[in-house]
Design an enzyme around this catalytic site. Structure first.
Site, PDB file in Angstrom:
ATOM      1  N   CYS A   1      24.863 -22.023 -11.487  1.00 40.62           N
ATOM      2  CA  CYS A   1      25.243 -23.374 -10.929  1.00 40.62           C
ATOM      3  C   CYS A   1      25.817 -24.198 -12.230  1.00 40.62           C
ATOM      4  O   CYS A   1      26.654 -25.093 -12.216  1.00 40.62           O
ATOM      5  CB  CYS A   1      24.346 -23.893 -10.168  1.00 40.62           C
TER       6      CYS A   1
ATOM      7  N   GLN B   1      -4.383  -6.831  11.620  1.00 32.48           N
ATOM      8  CA  GLN B   1      -3.590  -6.298  12.374  1.00 32.48           C
ATOM      9  C   GLN B   1      -3.864  -6.561  14.084  1.00 32.48           C
ATOM     10  O   GLN B   1      -4.727  -7.592  13.876  1.00 32.48           O
ATOM     11  CB  GLN B   1      -3.687  -4.589  12.314  1.00 32.48           C
TER      12      GLN B   1
ATOM     13  N   GLY C   1       1.787  -6.874  10.429  1.00 35.38           N
ATOM     14  CA  GLY C   1       2.384  -6.350  11.624  1.00 35.38           C
ATOM     15  C   GLY C   1       3.398  -7.409  12.210  1.00 35.38           C
ATOM     16  O   GLY C   1       3.571  -7.278  13.656  1.00 35.38           O
TER      17      GLY C   1
ATOM     18  N   SER D   1       0.858  -1.239  -0.117  1.00 34.55           N
ATOM     19  CA  SER D   1      -0.114   0.059   0.196  1.00 34.55           C
ATOM     20  C   SER D   1       0.868   1.309  -0.021  1.00 34.55           C
ATOM     21  O   SER D   1       0.281   2.267  -0.201  1.00 34.55           O
ATOM     22  CB  SER D   1      -0.922   0.024   1.207  1.00 34.55           C
ATOM     23  N   GLY D   2       2.098   1.294   0.308  1.00 36.21           N
ATOM     24  CA  GLY D   2       2.881   2.399   0.333  1.00 36.21           C
ATOM     25  C   GLY D   2       2.994   2.961   1.929  1.00 36.21           C
ATOM     26  O   GLY D   2       3.822   3.632   2.139  1.00 36.21           O
ATOM     27  N   GLY D   3       2.004   2.438   2.909  1.00 32.36           N
ATOM     28  CA  GLY D   3       2.141   3.032   4.051  1.00 32.36           C
ATOM     29  C   GLY D   3       3.248   2.602   4.777  1.00 32.36           C
ATOM     30  O   GLY D   3       3.900   3.340   5.458  1.00 32.36           O
ATOM     31  N   PHE D   4       3.722   1.392   4.797  1.00 31.94           N
ATOM     32  CA  PHE D   4       4.767   0.963   5.588  1.00 31.94           C
ATOM     33  C   PHE D   4       6.049   1.690   5.532  1.00 31.94           C
ATOM     34  O   PHE D   4       6.772   2.015   6.219  1.00 31.94           O
ATOM     35  CB  PHE D   4       4.982  -0.520   5.355  1.00 31.94           C
TER      36      PHE D   4
ATOM     37  N   ASP E   1      -2.818   0.264   5.669  1.00 33.59           N
ATOM     38  CA  ASP E   1      -3.201  -0.355   7.187  1.00 33.59           C
ATOM     39  C   ASP E   1      -2.206   0.910   8.058  1.00 33.59           C
ATOM     40  O   ASP E   1      -1.208   1.463   7.510  1.00 33.59           O
ATOM     41  CB  ASP E   1      -2.569  -1.694   7.301  1.00 33.59           C
TER      42      ASP E   1
ATOM     43  N   ASP F   1       6.765 -13.067   0.821  1.00 25.49           N
ATOM     44  CA  ASP F   1       7.602 -12.277   0.043  1.00 25.49           C
ATOM     45  C   ASP F   1       8.691 -11.866   0.980  1.00 25.49           C
ATOM     46  O   ASP F   1       8.485 -11.735   1.995  1.00 25.49           O
ATOM     47  CB  ASP F   1       6.659 -10.950  -0.500  1.00 25.49           C
TER      48      ASP F   1
HETATM   49 ZN   LIG Z   1      22.083 -22.292  -8.498  1.00 22.85          ZN
END
Ligand SMILES: [Zn+2]
Ligand SMILES: [Zn+2]
Lengths: 573, 399
Positions: B312, B192, B219, B96-99, B149, B269
């Site tokens: 690899c 929250q 949170g 949301s950008g809020g954090f 939030d 994430d």
């Molecule tokens: Zn690898």
């Protein structure tokens, strides 16, 4: 067993009085498909054995058939100088020894191994002097002296397709009182002569060894004499000082020699030798070097490195390339026409055309790399009547936009949702996937994808340029098109060394952030201690992370935002 | 509310709360449980969209705050959103950008209206409201967008936590109202309530009434004790509707992923795998390799045996040692490997759930990583015990 060939095509039907020619440099070997470079063409420029910014998959989208690897960049002082004890984990037979191509994952290209960076951006890096017994390499971890003996070991272990014979390049700098930064030094006539002599001597020794004969006998004899003298002196001193008898010879020296001897009987004739021709700014020495080098039949190609001319060139930008090319011409005249010639330090499209007209066959790709570093995307096209891009426009930036490239740092591209070049088949341009606006955004946010995309485009266009040049030589339009090119695109403006102001602001902000990040990450590394000792891996690491970034949700790049704020402020000024 | 996703559960673990599902979003299917790499500025650390796709990534994160600043809403509208802007044809999720406002900007202040902050451009006071956040996220066009939030640190206690919880519910209502494209973009609510089970329960009750297409547990991952962290996660998954995807924000260390999947979480994430790559740290199933260290200078093995990523397949640790943190290629290669590692981990977890051998997978995973049982973190043992996996004794029973 692999074999080298260089075949020139018969373009006599094209009826040109210039020396431009087309050909094919190829390496054929039993266990691999034939690899080739069409000439005029390039060995790709690499840094530490990687073509800058391009991961192997992205590199394979380029069509250059060769790569030039500088020994001084991969031969680090803290790494062993050979791969002899290393086996190749990627090889089908588990015992196969690793070659330099395996090590760098460049097996499908023709690999040329030389000593120095073919396009050093900083000629002023610390350079000590070569001696009769070694050349000085400037490795990423410091200065390393390379003796002929070391060199021979390396060649046998690296097994590149082509190796440059050990040569005495004059890249010395000098330091004067009151001027702490070393500056380029005009070499004395004596020094130039010595460079030619030494290079020829080393070349002969290299060629002897290549045939499996002992090319080092004389050197070893001299070395042994010196050592005996040293030992005698030492013994005398020891006896005099009556110290506690701890006068053992270091065993390392003897071991080295044994290892060297073990190789003497092994020829390495499947490795092709290219030789540097020297002579710096002295015409007679250039001629002597070219003539003498040409006499050695085993030499399959020639390298004319113009980087050592720096100190002797004019201050005026417009004159310099002419002076360089005149020196190149001097060497070329005395080299056999049936063998390939490579030039370092001739890289802009118009200079390449001039060199091609003289008969030069091979170049490097430092030009597209340097454009990329500046945030520039090339627009030049060979054989077009008019430039596709807008003519030179002065922009907000002090630098002038020429029609040969655009600088994507310029704010005017921020809303340009079109490709760098219509019709370009590179990864970025194709299907308008990555627009000018996006690359401008990536530059401003200091995201590494910017240089990945720019390098892909610039390399693709450089390769296209060469392929069109080859076509024009074959169909007899080279002369006309080369003239047309200079009419439409002029010459490369002098790079002032001044960065785009947006770039300066972003990089300054980034440096601050990196320091902060580095400190945070240092904690992580310390806590985990590398390959995590079994027992406490990630949990410990996480503690460090969290201590370093209290209150932070790891999903969010907190630093980036601060960074942007700093950038924005800097840009506003 | 309207939803632009389909959530098909393919298999449920017969021991733990884990499940395998397909989340179908406007830009294609996403196999869950899923780890979403974070491309903050509309790009993932020098990796091209083709390379990201090649790793099997089906959804990536962008940060609203950053894209709002650059390229800005106007340009995003002009080019048709973030997918087109970055040449990425698969799914996107935006926060949301809020954090970011709260954590980045010193003078950020939260009022009922929104998050007030000092503009990084000119220092003037600006306000990020739920309406503004929705408008930005509509311009970005992410397949999943997050509500604004009221973020408090998970270390905060007292009435502020409850205030933030209630305000987040009120802001959710405003977000739902302001959301202009519910047919093509899914709005997720963020639960929250800090570490307080009563507040978490209340928050879930209220937010479930709003019937958003998915829910996130917010949170957390702010430095709280791990033993508290897993209990909140587990409580939330117990109370949240099982027919919707559950996303735990900011979680991405391998052992956290395994535990949280067992607790019933579907989406994750974390910026860690790609950020740490920049410093030459490569993730493997037996721990992290810090490739900057000189001990790798003649280590001629790939980063991880059996990894099929380009790093690899092409290079040894010895070579990577010479280029990590020095050449951009070194950085790209480790980023690619680390992303491949995370995605492979999730694929293996998912397959084991489908074949109903997830508990066995958990045993093997922790054995590979810690070797000795005495080294297993206590919270991991406790968390897994709560879902019937006994890390200490259990492998014997199964054998
Ligand atoms: Zn690898
Ligand atoms: Zn292009």
């Amino acid at each position: 067993m692999s074999s080298f060939s260089f075949k020139l095509q018969d373009n006599s039907a094209a009826k040109s009085h210039l020396h431009a020619r087309t050909g094919t440099l190829a390496i054929a070997s039993a266990h691999q498909e034939k690899r080739q470079i069409d000439t005029p063409g390039c060995f790709m420029y690499s840094i530490k054995g990687s073509v800058p910014h391009l991961t192997p998959d992205n590199l394979r989208q380029q069509t250059f058939g060769g790569v030039n690897v500088a020994m001084e960049q991969i031969l680090q002082t803290d790494q062993p100088q050979s791969f002899s004890k290393w086996t190749n984990p990627f090889a089908p037979e588990s015992q196969k020894l690793m070659s330099v191509a395996d090590y760098l994952h460049l097996q499908d290209l023709i690999l040329l191994c030389d000593f120095h960076d073919s396009a050093p951006l900083e000629p002023f890096s610390k350079r000590a002097s070569n001696t009769d017994y070694h050349v000085v390499l400037s490795t990423p971890k410091g200065i390393r002296q390379l003796t002929l003996e070391d060199y021979l070991k390396i060649v046998r272990h690296y097994r590149p397709d082509i190796v440059a014979a050990l040569t005495d390049s004059i890249l010395e700098t000098t330091q004067t009182a009151g001027n702490p930064t070393p500056h380029k030094k005009v070499p004395s006539q004596k020094r130039v002569r010595k460079s030619v002599d030494r290079s020829l001597k080393w070349l002969d020794q290299v060629l002897e060894e290549r045939q499996g004969r002992d090319g080092m006998a004389e050197d070893r004899k001299k070395e042994q004499e010196k050592r005996t003298k040293r030992e005698k002196k030492q013994k005398a001193r020891d006896a005099k000082n009556a110290v506690d008898g701890d006068t053992e010879m270091t065993p390392a020296a003897n071991e080295d020699q044994e290892e060297g001897n073990a190789f003497v009987s092994q020829p390495w004739t499947d490795i092709t030798v290219f030789a540097h021709v020297q002579g710096a700014h002295m015409k007679e020495e250039r001629i002597r070097s070219a003539q003498e080098t040409a006499r050695r039949d085993q030499v399959q190609g020639f390298i004319i490195d113009t980087n050592d001319l720096w100190a002797t060139l004019s201050k005026e930008h417009e004159k310099r390339s002419g002076e360089i090319l005149a020196h190149v011409q001097t060497s070329l005249t005395h080299l056999p026409s049936e063998k390939p010639k490579m030039v370092y330090g001739v890289r802009t499209p118009e200079d390449v055309l001039k060199a091609v007209a003289m008969g030069v066959d091979l170049f490097d790709t430092s030009y597209p790399y340097q454009l990329t570093e500046d945030g520039k995307a090339s627009l030049y096209e060979y054989g077009v009547e008019a430039a596709a891009a807008a003519p030179s426009i002065p922009t907000t930036n002090k630098s002038v936009v020429t029609n040969r490239w655009i600088n994507l740092w310029d704010e005017e591209h921020a809303d340009q949702f079109k490709p760098i070049m219509e019709g370009c088949e590179c990864y970025a341009c194709k299907g308008n996937r990555h627009t000018r606006a996006y690359i401008n955004h990536l530059l401003k946010t200091h995201e590494m994808l910017a240089t990945v995309l720019l390098m892909g485009h610039n390399m693709h266009q450089y390769s296209l340029f060469f392929s069109k040049v080859r076509e024009s030589i074959q169909d007899g339009t080279f002369e006309a098109k080369a003239t047309l090119f200079s009419e439409v695109f002029g010459i490369e403006p002098e790079s002032t060394g001044e960065k785009h102001e947006a770039q300066i602001a972003v990089e300054a902000a980034l440096q601050k952030r990196n320091q902060r990040l580095e400190t945070a990450e240092e904690g992580v590394v310390e806590a985990i201690g590398g390959a995590v000792p079994a027992g406490q891996p990630v949990s410990k690491m996480e503690d460090a992370e969290q201590q370093a970034s209290k209150k932070k949700r790891p999903s969010q790049e907190v630093e980036e935002g601060v960074d942007i704020a700093a950038k924005e402020k800097a840009l506003k000024k | 509310m309207k939803s632009a996703l389909k959530w098909d559960i393919l298999a449920k673990c017969s021991t733990t709360k884990a499940r395998a599902a397909v989340l179908t979003l406007p830009h294609g299917p996403v196999n869950a449980p899923v780890f979403m790499p974070v491309g903050t500025q509309g790009t993932l650390k020098g990796i091209t969209p083709d390379q990201i796709e090649g790793l099997g990534c089906q959804i990536m994160l962008n940060n609203t705050y950053h894209l709002g600043l650059r390229p800005g809403q106007e340009l995003l509208d002009a080019c048709g959103g973030a997918h087109t802007f970055q040449g990425w044809n698969r799914n996107l999720l935006t926060d949301s950008g809020g954090f970011q406002m709260v954590s980045l900007l010193k003078l950020a202040e939260i009022t009922e209206q929104g998050v007030q902050f000092e503009s990084p451009h000119d220092g003037s006071l600006m306000l990020l409201t739920p309406e503004h956040s929705m408008s930005l996220q509509n311009s970005i066009g992410a397949d999943i967008m997050m509500q604004l939030d009221d973020v408090v640190s998970s270390l905060t206690t007292g009435p502020r936590v409850e205030e933030a919880m209630w305000r987040s519910i009120r802001w959710l209502d405003r977000c739902i109202k302001a959301h202009k494209k519910p047919e093509t973009q899914n709005l997720f609510a963020i639960i929250q309530g800090g570490l307080d089970p009563v507040l978490r329960k209340k928050c879930i009750e209220e937010m479930v009434k709003r019937d958003t297409p998915g829910y996130a547990i917010g949170g957390l991952s702010g430095g709280e004790e791990k033993d508290k962290f897993w209990r909140v996660v587990s409580q939330c998954t117990d109370l949240m509707p099982r027919e919707k995807p559950i996303y735990c924000m900011g979680v991405g260390y391998a052992e956290d992923l395994v535990v949280c999947v067992a607790l019933g979480v579907d989406m994750f994430d974390c910026v860690f795998p790609t950020r740490t790559a920049r410093f030459g740290n490569a993730l493997t199933s037996t721990g992290t390799l810090s490739l900057r260290q000189a001990k790798f200078k003649d280590d001629f093995r790939p980063i991880e045996e059996g990894c099929d990523c380009i790093a690899c397949k092409s290079y040894t640790r010895a070579y990577l040692y010479t280029i990590v943190t020095k050449e951009t290629v070194g950085c790209h290669l480790i980023s690619i490997h680390n992303t491949a590692y995370q995605l492979r981990l999730m694929r293996q977890i998912r397959e084991s759930i489908i074949e109903d051998r997830f508990p066995q997978y958990i045993h093997k995973f922790f054995k590979d990583l810690f070797v000795e049982k005495s080294a297993y973190p206590e919270w991991v043992v406790n968390a897994l015990k709560s879902v019937n996996v006994d890390l200490i004794e259990g492998d014997k029973q199964q054998a």
